[in-house]
Design an enzyme around this catalytic site. Structure first.
Site, PDB file in Angstrom:
ATOM      1  N   GLU A  30       6.198  11.371  -7.496  1.00 43.91           N
ATOM      2  CA  GLU A  30       5.947  11.073  -6.089  1.00 43.91           C
ATOM      3  C   GLU A  30       5.604  12.418  -5.488  1.00 43.91           C
ATOM      4  OE1 GLU A  30       9.337   9.413  -4.291  1.00 43.91           O
ATOM      5  OE2 GLU A  30       8.903   7.354  -5.160  1.00 43.91           O
ATOM      6  N   GLU A  61       8.429   2.880 -11.150  1.00 48.86           N
ATOM      7  CA  GLU A  61       9.735   2.503 -10.188  1.00 48.86           C
ATOM      8  C   GLU A  61       9.206   1.121  -9.441  1.00 48.86           C
ATOM      9  OE1 GLU A  61      11.367   5.613  -7.944  1.00 48.86           O
ATOM     10  OE2 GLU A  61      10.815   7.021  -9.395  1.00 48.86           O
TER      11      GLU A  61
END
Ligand code: BG6
Length: 470
Positions: free
Chosen positions: A175, A368
């Site tokens: 991220e 994810e």
């Protein structure tokens, strides 16, 4: 179009959220090790040092460090083709600035890879997942300091070399765009802004250093093994306009800029007009050296991976706010939310896949996605998590629609927290994502026994039928 025959089904975790064993095998103190667990809805507290009698979730987590054989056997039983996990930098270089790695740490991941190989499970390794040596924060000011690029590269080269014949798929930073958007990018970058600090300048420098470290890792990695496949990893902040007011639509684009900023550099290899426009918005730009542009141009990724959990709304009018991953999110009246206020939006995943594929035209990997929920163990010892099945079913269907109806190239799907783990946002154990329940609780009690949830059997069949039966 249908899902690839070799579609990579599996699950994902991160070292600091599952391993525990925080002082075993020569591991150093990481930035997460000094972060206290919290209670529902409250953010975690960062201490300056480890305090006695305080609950630090990463110290024991769900103890993968001692249960990895059992856990990987359970993943194999579900039929996993791939397991995404991260390597803890602090196991390899406990302080981060040593010149020689810690053999015990390297040997631990050898053992993990042995188990995966036993079951033919492909490893997908995240090099940096919200974990770094705390020493680098104290002594060097963390990613503000360009020296971090060298330390990170040294660490990356050691693991790329060590596992060169065992790992093909690598993600550089988890991220990465979160370091631009998070007002407190502690997990992503070990940064808490000092009072009076020029935050815009710092965040652009931090991001430049991480983008450089990512590119250098890829350049060096390809020298070690040209077969390596590298991915960037983005947090996808799906956002809708509150109304058809064009101003609201413009706000959606503004919200997406940090993601495009990182992806443009990591995929295209240069700071695009989107990036320079972002510099203008921030009245600042990163401090760069003459060769940096060449490095970024050479160190581009092979595929894009991303996380997707929920969507939000922005607009010029008043908007009620709910919780989201690392930040607040505008409420969408068309959507229901999880117990933690994250708005459930499977169609948003299809839109996200289309957006990324339209823009970049390289393979995508959902690394994810999942539902954090409270699970109850019945008197019979079962966990009836039909709510999790329903969330995952709808999201996998949306992914299939993106592939089958829209022609998007998706190479894999790893559900987040395939075994229960510590929440990154709040440090809770009661927020569970897994197909496998771990008997461990926020008050420190529990036997650490592993139990298969209803979703375990459901996902097993999804994998067996390559997503035909949801
Ligand atoms: C992502 C992170 O942001 O979201 C994971 O990469 C994290 O580390 C996941 O666990 C879910 O967030 P949370 O706060 O529910 O753990």
């Amino acid at each position: 179009m249908s899902l690839r025959k070799d579609f990579l089904w599996g699950g994902a975790t991160a070292a600091n959220q599952v391993e525990g064993g925080w002082q075993e095998g020569g591991k150093g103190i990481s930035i997460i090790d000094i972060e206290r667990g919290s209670v529902h809805g409250v953010k975690r507290v960062i201490d300056q040092e480890i305090l006695p009698d305080v609950f630090y979730p990463s110290h024991s987590a769900t103890d993968f460090y001692h249960h990895y054989k059992e856990d990987i056997a359970l993943f194999a039983e579900m039929g996993f083709k791939v397991y995404r996990f991260s390597i803890a930098w602090t196991r390899i270089f406990p302080n981060g600035d040593e010149t020689e790695p810690n053999e015990e740490g390297l040997a631990f991941y050898d053992r993990v890879l042995d188990e995966l190989e036993k079951y033919n499970i492909e490893p997908l390794v995240t090099i940096h997942h919200y974990e770094m040596p705390y020493h680098l924060v104290k002594k060097y000011g963390s990613w503000r300091n360009r020296e971090l690029v060298d330390f990170a590269l040294r660490y990356a080269k050691v693991i790329l070399r060590r596992y060169q014949h065992r790992v093909k798929y690598w993600l550089t930073f988890n991220e990465i765009n979160n370091a631009l958007t998070n007002p407190r990018p502690w997990h992503q970058a070990g940064i808490i802004y000092a009072e009076g600090e020029d935050q815009a300048q710092t965040k652009l420098n931090v991001m430049h250093h991480q983008l450089l470290a990512s590119a250098l890792t890829i350049i060096e990695g390809r020298k070690i093994n040209p077969e390596f496949q590298f991915g960037c990893m983005l947090l996808y902040p799906k956002t809708y306009a509150q109304t058809c007011n064009p101003e609201d639509q413009l706000m959606v684009r503004e919200k997406m800029l940090p993601l495009y900023y990182c992806a443009d550099v990591q995929v295209r290899g240069y700071y695009s007009n989107t990036c320079t426009a972002y510099w203008d918005r921030n009245h600042s730009q990163p401090v760069m050296k003459p060769l940096d542009e060449n490095i970024l141009r050479q160190g581009t990724v092979d595929f894009i991976s991303f996380s997707y959990y929920f969507s939000s709304v922005v607009g010029t009018g008043p908007i009620e706010q709910t919780d989201g991953n690392m930040s607040k999110a505008g409420v969408n009246p068309y959507l229901k939310a999880t117990d933690w206020g994250w708005q459930i939006d499977p169609l948003g995943l299809r839109l996200a896949l289309n957006d990324l594929y339209d823009r970049y035209q390289i393979p995508l990997f959902i690394v994810e996605n999942g539902l954090g929920a409270r699970d109850e163990v019945t008197a019979e010892g079962t966990i009836e998590d039909d709510y999790r099945i329903s969330y995952l079913k709808e999201h996998i269907q949306a992914m299939k629609d993106a592939v089958e109806k829209d022609g998007v190239d998706v190479i894999g799907y790893t559900s987040w927290g395939c075994i229960d783990l510590v929440s990154a946002g709040t440090g809770e154990l009661r927020k569970r994502y897994g197909f496998i329940y771990v008997d461990q609780h926020d008050d420190g009690t529990g036997t650490q026994a592993r139990l298969k949830k209803q979703s375990f059997y459901w996902y097993q069949n999804v994998i067996k039928t390559n997503g035909e039966e949801l």
